[in-house]
Design an enzyme around this catalytic site. Structure first.
Site, PDB file in Angstrom:
ATOM      1  N   ARG A 130       2.906   5.006  11.764  1.00 24.32           N
ATOM      2  CA  ARG A 130       4.336   4.699  11.700  1.00 24.32           C
ATOM      3  C   ARG A 130       5.039   5.578  10.665  1.00 24.32           C
ATOM      4  O   ARG A 130       6.097   6.162  10.922  1.00 24.32           O
ATOM      5  CB  ARG A 130       4.531   3.219  11.350  1.00 24.32           C
ATOM      6  CG  ARG A 130       5.979   2.810  11.092  1.00 24.32           C
ATOM      7  CD  ARG A 130       6.040   1.390  10.526  1.00 24.32           C
ATOM      8  NE  ARG A 130       5.363   1.274   9.251  1.00 24.32           N
ATOM      9  CZ  ARG A 130       5.931   1.553   8.072  1.00 24.32           C
ATOM     10  NH1 ARG A 130       7.182   1.961   8.021  1.00 24.32           N
ATOM     11  NH2 ARG A 130       5.248   1.413   6.953  1.00 24.32           N
ATOM     12  N   ARG A 131       4.454   5.689   9.481  1.00 23.95           N
ATOM     13  CA  ARG A 131       5.069   6.503   8.437  1.00 23.95           C
ATOM     14  C   ARG A 131       5.023   7.984   8.792  1.00 23.95           C
ATOM     15  O   ARG A 131       5.987   8.718   8.581  1.00 23.95           O
ATOM     16  CB  ARG A 131       4.362   6.254   7.096  1.00 23.95           C
ATOM     17  CG  ARG A 131       4.660   4.887   6.493  1.00 23.95           C
ATOM     18  CD  ARG A 131       3.733   4.585   5.331  1.00 23.95           C
ATOM     19  NE  ARG A 131       4.111   3.347   4.653  1.00 23.95           N
ATOM     20  CZ  ARG A 131       3.275   2.638   3.904  1.00 23.95           C
ATOM     21  NH1 ARG A 131       2.021   3.026   3.758  1.00 23.95           N
ATOM     22  NH2 ARG A 131       3.694   1.533   3.305  1.00 23.95           N
ATOM     23  N   ARG A 172      -5.664   5.475  -4.138  1.00 24.52           N
ATOM     24  CA  ARG A 172      -4.779   6.508  -3.592  1.00 24.52           C
ATOM     25  C   ARG A 172      -3.997   7.186  -4.715  1.00 24.52           C
ATOM     26  O   ARG A 172      -3.833   8.410  -4.715  1.00 24.52           O
ATOM     27  CB  ARG A 172      -3.821   5.896  -2.571  1.00 24.52           C
ATOM     28  CG  ARG A 172      -4.507   5.364  -1.325  1.00 24.52           C
ATOM     29  CD  ARG A 172      -3.490   4.915  -0.289  1.00 24.52           C
ATOM     30  NE  ARG A 172      -4.131   4.084   0.737  1.00 24.52           N
ATOM     31  CZ  ARG A 172      -3.606   3.817   1.913  1.00 24.52           C
ATOM     32  NH1 ARG A 172      -2.426   4.302   2.231  1.00 24.52           N
ATOM     33  NH2 ARG A 172      -4.242   3.055   2.781  1.00 24.52           N
ATOM     34  N   CYS A 232      -3.767  -0.979  17.103  1.00 25.08           N
ATOM     35  CA  CYS A 232      -3.813  -0.585  15.696  1.00 25.08           C
ATOM     36  C   CYS A 232      -3.272   0.813  15.463  1.00 25.08           C
ATOM     37  O   CYS A 232      -2.825   1.143  14.371  1.00 25.08           O
ATOM     38  CB  CYS A 232      -5.247  -0.673  15.166  1.00 25.08           C
ATOM     39  SG  CYS A 232      -6.340   0.637  15.764  1.00 25.08           S
ATOM     40  N   ARG A 249      -9.318 -10.576   0.998  1.00 22.18           N
ATOM     41  CA  ARG A 249      -9.957  -9.283   0.761  1.00 22.18           C
ATOM     42  C   ARG A 249     -10.144  -9.088  -0.739  1.00 22.18           C
ATOM     43  O   ARG A 249      -9.487  -9.728  -1.558  1.00 22.18           O
ATOM     44  CB  ARG A 249      -9.116  -8.152   1.342  1.00 22.18           C
ATOM     45  CG  ARG A 249      -9.065  -8.126   2.845  1.00 22.18           C
ATOM     46  CD  ARG A 249      -8.054  -7.105   3.345  1.00 22.18           C
ATOM     47  NE  ARG A 249      -8.380  -5.754   2.916  1.00 22.18           N
ATOM     48  CZ  ARG A 249      -7.521  -4.738   2.929  1.00 22.18           C
ATOM     49  NH1 ARG A 249      -6.274  -4.913   3.327  1.00 22.18           N
ATOM     50  NH2 ARG A 249      -7.904  -3.537   2.545  1.00 22.18           N
ATOM     51  N   ARG A 279      -7.307   7.114   2.745  1.00 20.72           N
ATOM     52  CA  ARG A 279      -7.754   5.731   2.787  1.00 20.72           C
ATOM     53  C   ARG A 279      -7.973   5.220   1.380  1.00 20.72           C
ATOM     54  O   ARG A 279      -7.916   5.940   0.402  1.00 20.72           O
ATOM     55  CB  ARG A 279      -9.058   5.628   3.591  1.00 20.72           C
ATOM     56  CG  ARG A 279      -8.912   5.872   5.073  1.00 20.72           C
ATOM     57  CD  ARG A 279      -8.159   4.775   5.804  1.00 20.72           C
ATOM     58  NE  ARG A 279      -8.707   3.455   5.510  1.00 20.72           N
ATOM     59  CZ  ARG A 279      -9.784   2.932   6.091  1.00 20.72           C
ATOM     60  NH1 ARG A 279     -10.448   3.631   6.995  1.00 20.72           N
ATOM     61  NH2 ARG A 279     -10.202   1.732   5.784  1.00 20.72           N
ATOM     62  N   GLY A 280      -8.243   3.928   1.298  1.00 18.09           N
ATOM     63  CA  GLY A 280      -8.488   3.293   0.014  1.00 18.09           C
ATOM     64  C   GLY A 280      -7.330   2.405  -0.391  1.00 18.09           C
ATOM     65  O   GLY A 280      -6.251   2.442   0.196  1.00 18.09           O
ATOM     66  N   ASN A 281      -7.553   1.566  -1.423  1.00 21.53           N
ATOM     67  CA  ASN A 281      -6.471   0.715  -1.892  1.00 21.53           C
ATOM     68  C   ASN A 281      -5.447   1.538  -2.678  1.00 21.53           C
ATOM     69  O   ASN A 281      -5.629   2.742  -2.886  1.00 21.53           O
ATOM     70  CB  ASN A 281      -7.027  -0.452  -2.730  1.00 21.53           C
ATOM     71  CG  ASN A 281      -7.815   0.020  -3.945  1.00 21.53           C
ATOM     72  OD1 ASN A 281      -7.413   0.942  -4.642  1.00 21.53           O
ATOM     73  ND2 ASN A 281      -8.951  -0.616  -4.204  1.00 21.53           N
ATOM     74  N   VAL A 282      -4.374   0.892  -3.095  1.00 23.52           N
ATOM     75  CA  VAL A 282      -3.278   1.618  -3.736  1.00 23.52           C
ATOM     76  C   VAL A 282      -3.750   2.313  -5.007  1.00 23.52           C
ATOM     77  O   VAL A 282      -3.386   3.468  -5.280  1.00 23.52           O
ATOM     78  CB  VAL A 282      -2.102   0.663  -4.036  1.00 23.52           C
ATOM     79  CG1 VAL A 282      -0.992   1.391  -4.796  1.00 23.52           C
ATOM     80  CG2 VAL A 282      -1.556   0.089  -2.740  1.00 23.52           C
ATOM     81  N   THR A 342      -0.762   9.659   3.801  1.00 23.22           N
ATOM     82  CA  THR A 342      -0.481   8.359   4.407  1.00 23.22           C
ATOM     83  C   THR A 342      -1.455   8.126   5.546  1.00 23.22           C
ATOM     84  O   THR A 342      -1.765   9.046   6.302  1.00 23.22           O
ATOM     85  CB  THR A 342       0.967   8.252   4.922  1.00 23.22           C
ATOM     86  OG1 THR A 342       1.128   6.982   5.569  1.00 23.22           O
ATOM     87  CG2 THR A 342       1.307   9.359   5.909  1.00 23.22           C
ATOM     88  N   LYS A 386       1.177  -7.562   8.017  1.00 23.92           N
ATOM     89  CA  LYS A 386       1.157  -6.255   8.685  1.00 23.92           C
ATOM     90  C   LYS A 386      -0.253  -5.858   9.101  1.00 23.92           C
ATOM     91  O   LYS A 386      -0.429  -4.967   9.938  1.00 23.92           O
ATOM     92  CB  LYS A 386       1.766  -5.177   7.790  1.00 23.92           C
ATOM     93  CG  LYS A 386       0.962  -4.783   6.593  1.00 23.92           C
ATOM     94  CD  LYS A 386       1.648  -3.685   5.806  1.00 23.92           C
ATOM     95  CE  LYS A 386       0.836  -3.285   4.587  1.00 23.92           C
ATOM     96  NZ  LYS A 386      -0.507  -2.765   4.917  1.00 23.92           N
ATOM     97  N   ASP A 387      -1.278  -6.519   8.530  1.00 28.79           N
ATOM     98  CA  ASP A 387      -2.670  -6.233   8.891  1.00 28.79           C
ATOM     99  C   ASP A 387      -3.180  -7.135  10.006  1.00 28.79           C
ATOM    100  O   ASP A 387      -4.333  -6.991  10.432  1.00 28.79           O
ATOM    101  CB  ASP A 387      -3.576  -6.390   7.659  1.00 28.79           C
ATOM    102  CG  ASP A 387      -3.327  -5.322   6.611  1.00 28.79           C
ATOM    103  OD1 ASP A 387      -2.865  -4.228   6.990  1.00 28.79           O
ATOM    104  OD2 ASP A 387      -3.587  -5.580   5.424  1.00 28.79           O
ATOM    105  N   SER A 441      -0.767   5.706   7.719  1.00 30.38           N
ATOM    106  CA  SER A 441       0.049   4.978   8.680  1.00 30.38           C
ATOM    107  C   SER A 441       0.643   5.922   9.714  1.00 30.38           C
ATOM    108  O   SER A 441       1.365   6.865   9.370  1.00 30.38           O
ATOM    109  CB  SER A 441       1.173   4.244   7.940  1.00 30.38           C
ATOM    110  OG  SER A 441       2.183   3.820   8.827  1.00 30.38           O
ATOM    111  N   SER A 447      -9.654  -6.263  -2.553  1.00 28.07           N
ATOM    112  CA  SER A 447      -8.880  -5.212  -3.206  1.00 28.07           C
ATOM    113  C   SER A 447      -8.027  -5.821  -4.313  1.00 28.07           C
ATOM    114  O   SER A 447      -7.693  -7.015  -4.285  1.00 28.07           O
ATOM    115  CB  SER A 447      -7.981  -4.504  -2.201  1.00 28.07           C
ATOM    116  OG  SER A 447      -6.927  -5.357  -1.792  1.00 28.07           O
TER     117      SER A 447
END
Length: 328
Positions: free
Chosen positions: A140-141, A164, A261, A19, A158-161, A136, A90-91, A138, A21
Site C-alpha cells: 500500500r505504501r 527498522r 495479504c 505478539r 522487515r522487522g519491528n519498528v 517499506t 491492520k494485521d 507495505s 515485539s
C-alpha cells in the site's frame, strides 16, 4: 461484572495473548491497565508469543499472508492458554474467517493514523534524489509513493519498528523509511526527523505524496471466546463505539473486495463534522501506476452498508483485476 470476573479467576491471572515485539507488548500493557482500572485487584498477566510471521525473513505472501501474525495467538485463545488476545486490526486479514467461537469484543479508540517519512537528517520526500531507497514492506505504501515519486526505489524491510530504525541509522542503503507515526510514539521515538504525510489523496494536487491508511490502521482489537460471558461483558465496557463502527465499514469493504495479504488496498472511515460517516477506499496495482479510488458518505448507524457501497464502486471501476494481478 467485577464480582463475576473475580469469581472466574480466583487462583490464577487473566492472561493476555500478544505478539512479543516491543510495540505489541506496549499495546498489551495498555489493555492490562484498562482492565485493572475497571476491575481493581484483578491479577492480569501478559503472555508474549513469537508468531510464524515474526520468524519468517521473506515476503509474507510466500508463507501464507498476514494471518500468520494472528494464527498462533488465536490458537492459544481457542485452546484456553490465554483468555483474551490483543491484535492490531491492520494485521487481521480480510479474506480469512475469524476462528469459530471467537469474537472481537472491543475496539479501542483509534490512534493517530498518519504515516511519516523518517530520515536521518530531515530531508523531505520531495527533495530526496532520484534513485534513493525508501524502506517499506507495505505494498500500500509503495504503491502510493510510486504514484508521485516513481523515481524512488521502494525496498522491502522487515522487522519491528526498533530494528527498522536501527537499519536506517546503521545501513546507509536506506535514505528513509515510511512508518506509522503512532508506532513511533509508542516506542518513544518521536524525536526522530519525520515528515507527516497527509491521509487524504487529492487528485488535483499531483505533487503531494499522500498515504491513505490501511484498513484497521491504528486500531487495537481485543478478542475473546464468546462463551466467556464475564470477559465479553468486560470487553463491551472497553469498546469505543465510534471506532467499532468505522472498523465495520472498512472491513466490510475489505471483505467484499476479497483483499489478500499482498493486495495494495487502502481504506479509512471517519465521522465528518455533519455527523455522517465518511469512507475512502483505494485499490492499486503493484507499482501504484494504476489505481481506482472512491469516497462516499453514509448513515453512521449503518456502517456495513457504506462499506458495501464503496466496495461495489471500486469493483465497478476495475478493482478486481488489480487485486487478482497481485496474486501472481
Amino acid at each position: 461484572m467485577t464480582d463475576a470476573l473475580q469469581d472466574a479467576f480466583p487462583d490464577r491471572p487473566l492472561r493476555i495473548g500478544t505478539r512479543s515485539s516491543p510495540m505489541a507488548l506496549h499495546q498489551a500493557g495498555g489493555v492490562r491497565d484498562r482492565i485493572q482500572k475497571r476491575v481493581p485487584g484483578l491479577d492480569v498477566e501478559i503472555v508474549p508469543m513469537t508468531t510464524t510471521a515474526d520468524l519468517w525473513p521473506g515476503d509474507l505472501s510466500e508463507l501464507g499472508g498476514k494471518g500468520l501474525y494472528t494464527k498462533e495467538i488465536d490458537r492459544a485463545l481457542m485452546a484456553g492458554r490465554v483468555d483474551i488476545a490483543v491484535h492490531c486490526m491492520k494485521d487481521v486479514p480480510g479474506d480469512v474467517p475469524i476462528p469459530p467461537g471467537l469474537a472481537f469484543g472491543a475496539y479501542l479508540e483509534r490512534d493517530d493514523v498518519h504515516d511519516v517519512l523518517v530520515t536521518r537528517d530531515g530531508t523531505p520526500l520531495d527533495k530526496l534524489p532520484a534513485g534513493s531507497v525508501i524502506g517499506t514492506s507495505s505494498v500500500r505504501r509503495r504503491a502510493q509513493l510510486h504514484m508521485v515519486r516513481p523515481d524512488l526505489r521502494a525496498e522491502r524491510i522487515r522487522g519491528n519498528v526498533n530494528s527498522r530504525l536501527g537499519k536506517l541509522d546503521n545501513d546507509h542503503t536506506y535514505a528513509g523509511l515510511i512508518l506509522a507515526r503512532a508506532g513511533l510514539r509508542r516506542i518513544g521515538a518521536t524525536g526522530r526527523h519525520v515528515e507527516v504525510l497527509p491521509v487524504e489523496f487529492d487528485p488535483a494536487d499531483e505533487g503531494v505524496v499522500s498515504m491513505v491508511p490501511a484498513v484497521g490502521a491504528a486500531v487495537i482489537g481485543i478478542q475473546a471466546r464468546q462463551a466467556d460471558v464475564p470477559i465479553m461483558r468486560l470487553l463491551d465496557e472497553l469498546n469505543h463505539p465510534a471506532t467499532a463502527a468505522h472498523i465495520l465499514a472498512e472491513r466490510t469493504m475489505l471483505h467484499l473486495l476479497r483483499g489478500h495479504c499482498n493486495s495494495p488496498i487502502a481504506g479509512y472511515a471517519s465521522t465528518a463534522e455533519d455527523g455522517l460517516m465518511s469512507l475512502s477506499g483505494m485499490v492499486f496495482d503493484r507499482d501504484g501506476f494504476t489505481f481506482v479510488r472512491t469516497h462516499m458518505r453514509g448513515d453512521p448507524a449503518d456502517p456495513a452498508t457504506l462499506g458495501s457501497r464503496v466496495a461495489s464502486d471500486l469493483l465497478h471501476q476495475g478493482a478486481r483485476d488489480l487485486i487478482t494481478a497481485t496474486r501472481k
